[in-house]
Design a protein around this motif. Sequence first.
Motif, short mmCIF file in Angstrom:
data_model
loop_
_atom_site.label_atom_id
_atom_site.label_comp_id
_atom_site.label_asym_id
_atom_site.label_seq_id
_atom_site.Cartn_x
_atom_site.Cartn_y
_atom_site.Cartn_z
N PHE A 1 10.87 27.50 -46.10
CA PHE A 1 12.00 28.05 -46.86
C PHE A 1 12.50 27.05 -47.90
O PHE A 1 12.79 27.42 -49.04
CB PHE A 1 13.13 28.43 -45.88
N SER A 2 12.62 25.80 -47.53
CA SER A 2 13.12 24.80 -48.47
C SER A 2 12.15 24.58 -49.62
O SER A 2 12.56 24.34 -50.76
CB SER A 2 13.39 23.48 -47.74
N ARG A 3 10.84 24.66 -49.34
CA ARG A 3 9.85 24.47 -50.40
C ARG A 3 9.87 25.62 -51.40
O ARG A 3 9.70 25.42 -52.60
CB ARG A 3 8.45 24.33 -49.80
N PHE A 4 10.08 26.83 -50.94
CA PHE A 4 10.05 27.98 -51.84
C PHE A 4 11.38 28.21 -52.57
O PHE A 4 11.38 28.59 -53.74
CB PHE A 4 9.67 29.25 -51.07
N PHE A 5 12.48 27.99 -51.90
CA PHE A 5 13.77 28.37 -52.48
C PHE A 5 14.69 27.16 -52.76
O PHE A 5 15.79 27.35 -53.29
CB PHE A 5 14.50 29.33 -51.54
N LYS A 6 14.26 25.96 -52.42
CA LYS A 6 15.07 24.75 -52.65
C LYS A 6 16.43 24.87 -51.98
O LYS A 6 17.45 24.40 -52.49
CB LYS A 6 15.26 24.49 -54.15
N VAL A 7 16.46 25.54 -50.85
CA VAL A 7 17.67 25.71 -50.05
C VAL A 7 17.31 25.36 -48.61
O VAL A 7 16.24 25.74 -48.12
CB VAL A 7 18.22 27.15 -50.14
N THR A 8 18.21 24.65 -47.90
CA THR A 8 17.95 24.31 -46.50
C THR A 8 18.89 25.08 -45.59
O THR A 8 19.89 25.65 -46.04
CB THR A 8 18.14 22.80 -46.27
N PHE A 9 18.53 25.14 -44.32
CA PHE A 9 19.42 25.77 -43.35
C PHE A 9 19.37 25.00 -42.04
O PHE A 9 18.39 24.30 -41.74
CB PHE A 9 19.05 27.24 -43.12
N THR A 10 20.44 25.12 -41.29
CA THR A 10 20.54 24.50 -39.97
C THR A 10 20.37 25.58 -38.91
O THR A 10 20.95 26.67 -39.03
CB THR A 10 21.89 23.80 -39.80
N ALA A 11 19.55 25.31 -37.90
CA ALA A 11 19.27 26.31 -36.87
C ALA A 11 20.00 25.92 -35.58
O ALA A 11 20.02 24.76 -35.18
CB ALA A 11 17.78 26.39 -36.61
N SER A 12 20.61 26.94 -34.94
CA SER A 12 21.29 26.74 -33.66
C SER A 12 20.68 27.71 -32.66
O SER A 12 20.74 28.94 -32.87
CB SER A 12 22.79 26.99 -33.81
N ILE A 13 20.09 27.18 -31.58
CA ILE A 13 19.43 28.01 -30.59
C ILE A 13 20.29 28.06 -29.32
O ILE A 13 20.62 27.02 -28.74
CB ILE A 13 18.04 27.46 -30.24
N SER A 14 20.63 29.28 -28.92
CA SER A 14 21.46 29.46 -27.72
C SER A 14 20.62 29.31 -26.46
O SER A 14 19.39 29.13 -26.52
CB SER A 14 22.11 30.84 -27.75
N GLY A 15 21.29 29.44 -25.34
CA GLY A 15 20.57 29.55 -24.08
C GLY A 15 19.99 30.95 -23.98
O GLY A 15 19.93 31.68 -24.97
#
Length: 780
Positions: free
Chosen positions: A501-515
């Motif tokens: 995603f960052s390579r294509f759109f130059k935007v990053t995101f943070t992922a939060s994984i629940s239980g």
Amino acid sequence: MKRFGAKAYYIKMLLWIGVAILLIVVVLSAVVYFNARKLLVKNEYASNQKILYQVKYNMEFMDQSIASLCQSLYLNSDVAAVMYARQENMVEVANRLNKVTSAVTSANPYIHSLTIYNRNLDQTYNAGRPLFFEDKLLSALYDSDRLLPQMKPIFRNIEKLVNGKTEPEYVFSYVMYETSADDLKPDGVIIVNVRSKWLLDNINQINMIDERKGDSIFIMDQAGEYLDDGTGDREIMQRLKGDLAAYRAAHPEADAEGFFQRKYGGKPYLITYTNVDDAGMTLLKTQPVLEVYRSIDRLRTSILLITLIALLLALGVSILISRTIYRPIGNLVNVVRQNRPGRSVETEAEGVDEISYLNTVYQKSMEELHIFYQEKDRYKDVIKHYWLSRLLAERFSIPAAELAPLFEETRIALPLSGAYAVCLLKIDNYKEFQQRFSAKDKETIRFALINIASEIVAVKYANEGIDMKEDHVLLIVGVPETDAGWLDGLAAYLAEAQDHFSRFFKVTFTASISGKTETLGGLHALYTQAMDQSMYRLQLGHGSVITQERLRGRADNKKTTYSKELETWLMETIKSGNVSAMKDVLASLFEEIAALNYHNALISILRLADAAIEALEKAKVTPAPSLQKVSIGRHVLEKETMAEIERIVWGGLRDSFNKETAEDTDALNYFVVDAVTEYVHRNYQDPGLSLSSIASMMKISTRSLSKIYKDATQLSIADLINGVRLTKAAELLIQEDLSVYEVVQKVGITNETYFFSLFKKKYKMTPKEYALQRKANQIN
């Protein structure tokens, strides 16, 4: 059916069927007519050949009879005595000739005369004409270098004297002689002259019978000369001779008998010919073609009459067939017209036939059906989004048996049994993201984020994505019960998605994984858990993957804030003005804060900022603009990571002890200008946005704020507000399907006339013209 010009397709069908039947009849009639003409010519040729065969038979009979007679006369003792006598005895010659003549003429009435030549005496004797008549044929025989043909008829005019007047007399002459090897000239010759009148009378009789038809028969000898009594048409005879020679030259493969057509005097003639091989002659018969076709003309009249009758029948048959074929089409058109909800298609179909009308209706129906399916798909997506939102927003208690058809209908790919987890994907630098991209681009990027993450995770885990329309999207993931390492696997897949995603759109995101939960009803709690976990982006930074395991130490940390000793040490460094030591102390403080839970960390950051400002004030040092009480809270709370906050606090402390910066009003102005610009971009939709409202919010006088902003940017705040609103309006005009009035409302302008004036002043055209021009440029 008025719109189709009195059943246009029915009329076309009627005409086509009628014309088709008529063409078939005409073609068949033409074939019959021309075949009849060809057959008639062949029959006429056969009839002409029969006539010529009769003449040919007579000639061959005459030729054979005369040839036999010549042979018998040549061998006759009386003739031989006269022909080879060495002394002339006229009494004996007369007796012998009378004896021969009486014997020959009594048995052969068509014999005209006999000529005997004695070379020994060089004397010619005649029977049937003057005794010593000089025969030119004998002169030709002895005076020329070539011999005359034996036993072949030679047509000639021997002329006769009647009442002192010479008249023509035509005969066929047969010559009989013998030659020796030493002398090519014969010692004796006998010539039998046959009356030609019987043969010519036979031909004339035939010609007289066909005289009313214009038929004629001609005989041509081996030299190409006519056996003519002078009654034939000389012009036709001469042209016919050349035409026969030309036809034979052009058709070397032609048989000894045949026919061809030529024109004489503007009239076409049928010429039939045959050869008499034994006699070396050619028989010709000419016949006017119009006479040949006279009977066919009557047939043509009959054919025309039949064609006319066929036309009437074709009209009746075409009407019957057309009505039968057209009836279902007409009924279909009527049903379609009656059941069409509107008249738009019929208006477009004016002047066309029924098939074109049905085609237009079909195309319109297919377009409407396509739109319906598109709307249906969109509706399914809406329903799908609705049920996924319900799964997250409330505790779900619907039995699996009832969920199965619901999931199938809405195409939800989640399993009905097993465990589930929630992945929250939060866009980093969301404030910058909001300002950087247009509304449509933001929607596209969020859609791409869901699809990229969902496809990568779907390699192993069934999942469904949902856009929460805020700063994050979600993935609901089905977790197999037997997969003990699902958390690490899911984290690895999301890290891969972050990279793509960052390579294509130059935007990053943070992922939060629940239980994980064993029931769909537990998703609501997992969503809340993932939201709470995502706050730890403050400490873990952008692009991190946050899990329960990774937060275990922070969440269980009993400490509520950083150590008092470090805070005291910071106060001392500020008091002493030791900038280098301040940086080290700040690093230690933020390291301790990072180990706290989120809420304690946030409170500790605000407490640290207040402590730093209080220490500066006690040290009689003016805080830098970034550490002003009016802005520090906003700056700290708007930043997403502690690294960014640490840079702000450290930069503020550093700048506070840098006298040039502290005394430089441009630094303060920079933060004021930045705050004003940011505030306008966030609140341009507010109709009450103005210089006074911004100054009141920032606790600065309107005069000072206006001067600071204009000195720094050469632009008034009013111009800034109008510029931002016009830029957003231009984006909405080309990206959204909105009217100008709706656009005006969305950008916070209450006076539409004023908006038109501002827009035309900036873009040199009206809003509608601008939208049309930009959309045309996009198409091109």
